[in-house]
Design an enzyme around this catalytic site. Sequence first.
Site, short mmCIF file in Angstrom:
data_model
loop_
_atom_site.label_atom_id
_atom_site.label_comp_id
_atom_site.label_asym_id
_atom_site.label_seq_id
_atom_site.Cartn_x
_atom_site.Cartn_y
_atom_site.Cartn_z
N GLY A 177 0.54 -1.22 -0.04
CA GLY A 177 0.08 -0.07 0.05
C GLY A 177 0.99 1.40 0.06
N GLY A 189 0.34 5.93 0.99
CA GLY A 189 -0.67 6.91 1.22
C GLY A 189 0.05 8.09 0.61
N VAL A 203 3.89 1.38 2.35
CA VAL A 203 3.43 0.22 3.32
C VAL A 203 3.97 -0.80 2.64
CG1 VAL A 203 1.74 -0.87 4.65
CG2 VAL A 203 1.58 1.47 4.24
N LYS A 242 5.38 0.51 7.91
CA LYS A 242 5.05 1.75 7.42
C LYS A 242 6.42 2.68 7.27
CE LYS A 242 1.40 4.95 7.66
NZ LYS A 242 -0.05 5.24 8.58
N ASP A 269 -9.42 9.67 11.06
CA ASP A 269 -9.49 9.01 9.74
C ASP A 269 -10.05 7.69 9.98
OD1 ASP A 269 -9.21 9.41 7.02
OD2 ASP A 269 -7.34 8.51 7.12
#
Length: 184
Positions: A34, A36, A41, A56, A145
Amino acid sequence: MSCESSESSVALRGQSTGCEPAFEDHYMVLQDIGAGAFTQVKLARHLLTGEEVTVKVLAKGASNFPFLSEGDTMVGLDHPNVIHLFQVMETKNYIYLIMEHSGGGQWWDLIPETDGMQEEDSHRVFRQILGAVQYCHQKGTMHLDLKPENVVVDASGKARLIDFGVNTRFTAGKKLKGFWGTTL
């Protein structure tokens, strides 16, 4: 986006993984899972124990300074429905948050498109998320979030809250100033 690992997805030592040697001395990156706005990630394996972890990677910089406190927040959290932070590694250019790997994928991806989630299952997951949020609030932390993409499921089907990148600390009875989180 699958979080499954396989031998064919293993990044070989010496290949560019976007991580620094200080990190790669302890972990082998298996695959990207992933990204962001300010982070990457990765699924990695601890070289000593063989345990799979989620990492992360936060690049240090003035533009993402408010998001670099995630590790400080997560260190104080210990709840069965909040992903566990194992270690924070800091180098000149990056901060690495080494967390447990849930293994079950994102909650959002597990909801059937045609029929949705069964009511009993949705109640169970909602109670787990609510318990995690309540715990965080008792610890003086607001996630800020909450969305399906920030809930993963572990191998036993338990919901786990992730991504405290836009969290804030608060004092009970005092109002927050400003706006955070995802706008949709």
